[in-house]
Design a protein around this motif. Structure first.
Motif, PDB file in Angstrom:
ATOM      1  N   GLN A 175      -7.299 -11.320   8.024  1.00 36.56           N
ATOM      2  CA  GLN A 175      -6.140 -11.955   7.388  1.00 36.56           C
ATOM      3  C   GLN A 175      -5.037 -10.925   7.131  1.00 36.56           C
ATOM      4  O   GLN A 175      -3.854 -11.198   7.378  1.00 36.56           O
ATOM      5  N   LEU A 176      -5.439  -9.757   6.649  1.00 36.75           N
ATOM      6  CA  LEU A 176      -4.466  -8.691   6.390  1.00 36.75           C
ATOM      7  C   LEU A 176      -3.794  -8.250   7.683  1.00 36.75           C
ATOM      8  O   LEU A 176      -2.571  -8.086   7.735  1.00 36.75           O
ATOM      9  N   SER A 211       3.078  -9.301   3.563  1.00 37.67           N
ATOM     10  CA  SER A 211       2.139  -8.298   4.074  1.00 37.67           C
ATOM     11  C   SER A 211       1.803  -7.268   2.996  1.00 37.67           C
ATOM     12  O   SER A 211       0.644  -6.860   2.850  1.00 37.67           O
ATOM     13  N   ILE A 212       2.797  -6.833   2.256  1.00 39.79           N
ATOM     14  CA  ILE A 212       2.577  -5.859   1.179  1.00 39.79           C
ATOM     15  C   ILE A 212       1.677  -6.459   0.097  1.00 39.79           C
ATOM     16  O   ILE A 212       0.762  -5.803  -0.409  1.00 39.79           O
ATOM     17  N   ALA A 213       1.917  -7.730  -0.242  1.00 42.15           N
ATOM     18  CA  ALA A 213       1.070  -8.412  -1.232  1.00 42.15           C
ATOM     19  C   ALA A 213      -0.364  -8.537  -0.717  1.00 42.15           C
ATOM     20  O   ALA A 213      -1.326  -8.326  -1.472  1.00 42.15           O
ATOM     21  N   ASP A 214      -0.516  -8.857   0.565  1.00 44.95           N
ATOM     22  CA  ASP A 214      -1.849  -8.960   1.159  1.00 44.95           C
ATOM     23  C   ASP A 214      -2.548  -7.596   1.174  1.00 44.95           C
ATOM     24  O   ASP A 214      -3.767  -7.515   0.991  1.00 44.95           O
ATOM     25  N   SER A 215      -1.782  -6.543   1.390  1.00 43.41           N
ATOM     26  CA  SER A 215      -2.345  -5.183   1.358  1.00 43.41           C
ATOM     27  C   SER A 215      -2.868  -4.857  -0.034  1.00 43.41           C
ATOM     28  O   SER A 215      -3.973  -4.316  -0.188  1.00 43.41           O
ATOM     29  N   ASN A 216      -2.086  -5.185  -1.046  1.00 47.67           N
ATOM     30  CA  ASN A 216      -2.514  -4.927  -2.424  1.00 47.67           C
ATOM     31  C   ASN A 216      -3.788  -5.706  -2.748  1.00 47.67           C
ATOM     32  O   ASN A 216      -4.703  -5.184  -3.396  1.00 47.67           O
TER      33      ASN A 216
END
Length: 205
Positions: free
Chosen positions: A132-133, A191-196
């Motif tokens: 997903q990421l 994408s940044i939120a998914d990374s976090n």
């Protein structure tokens, strides 16, 4: 097993399976962090280029050449930032592939069926989270190329037609570019939120 520097497998016999997993996990977390940071930097560069182009289009006096030079610098910085994002995403994918391959290999070493089942379940869950990421990262990455192409076209056009008429001519293109940059920003934020979220999940593992 692999070294922290580049994801190359490390056959050191001194490490237990738990140590290897933690080391691999930490490397992957670091790579995701680096990618997130490069995305944040690219956001700043694209936003700066948009603001510079806005200033140029609304130009009401002064030296056009100076304004063009600044826009060209912003384009070059955006191009480099985009390359850094792609490089970092590739690193994340390589490290994750090595981690999952090693994890799968280690499943065969279990004597306990229940522990093997639990480890396999955890592996599959982590793979799903990572997939997903990665999709989120690649989606944002794909939005950079149209923006870069549009910026390049504007910079090239103005290079040989640096006058008020040329500036007026690119106003039509500007609306589409502004829209594309906003789409890019939204995808980058996701994408940044998914990374976090992924980093948080991995740290709990």
């Amino acid at each position: 097993f692999f070294q922290a520097e580049d994801g190359i497998r490390d056959r050191s016999p001194s490490r237990g399976l738990g140590d290897v997993y933690k080391r691999q996990r930490d490397i992957l977390i670091d790579r995701v962090e680096e990618t997130k940071e490069s995305q944040e930097e690219s956001q700043e560069e694209f936003q700066s280029a948009l603001e510079r182009l806005t200033t140029l289009i609304n130009f009401d006096g002064g030296e056009l050449q100076d304004a063009y030079n600044q826009l060209n610098d912003d384009y070059e910085s955006s191009l480099k930032a985009a390359d850094d994002v792609t490089t970092n995403i590739n690193k994340v994918e390589d490290v994750a592939e090595a981690l999952f391959d090693e994890w799968s290999d280690e499943l065969e070493q279990y004597k306990s069926a229940s522990l093997k089942r639990e480890s396999s379940k955890k592996l599959n869950a982590t793979k799903r989270q990572f997939d997903q990421l990665l999709r989120s990262m690649r989606s944002a990455e794909s939005k950079m190329e149209p923006v870069l192409s549009s910026l390049k076209d504007n910079v090239l056009y103005l290079k040989h037609n640096l006058n008020a008429q040329a500036v007026a001519a690119i106003k039509g293109e500007f609306t589409n570019l502004k829209r594309d940059i906003q789409i890019l920003m939204n995808d980058m934020n996701k994408s940044i939120a998914d990374s976090n979220k992924f980093i948080e999940q991995m740290n709990k593992a």
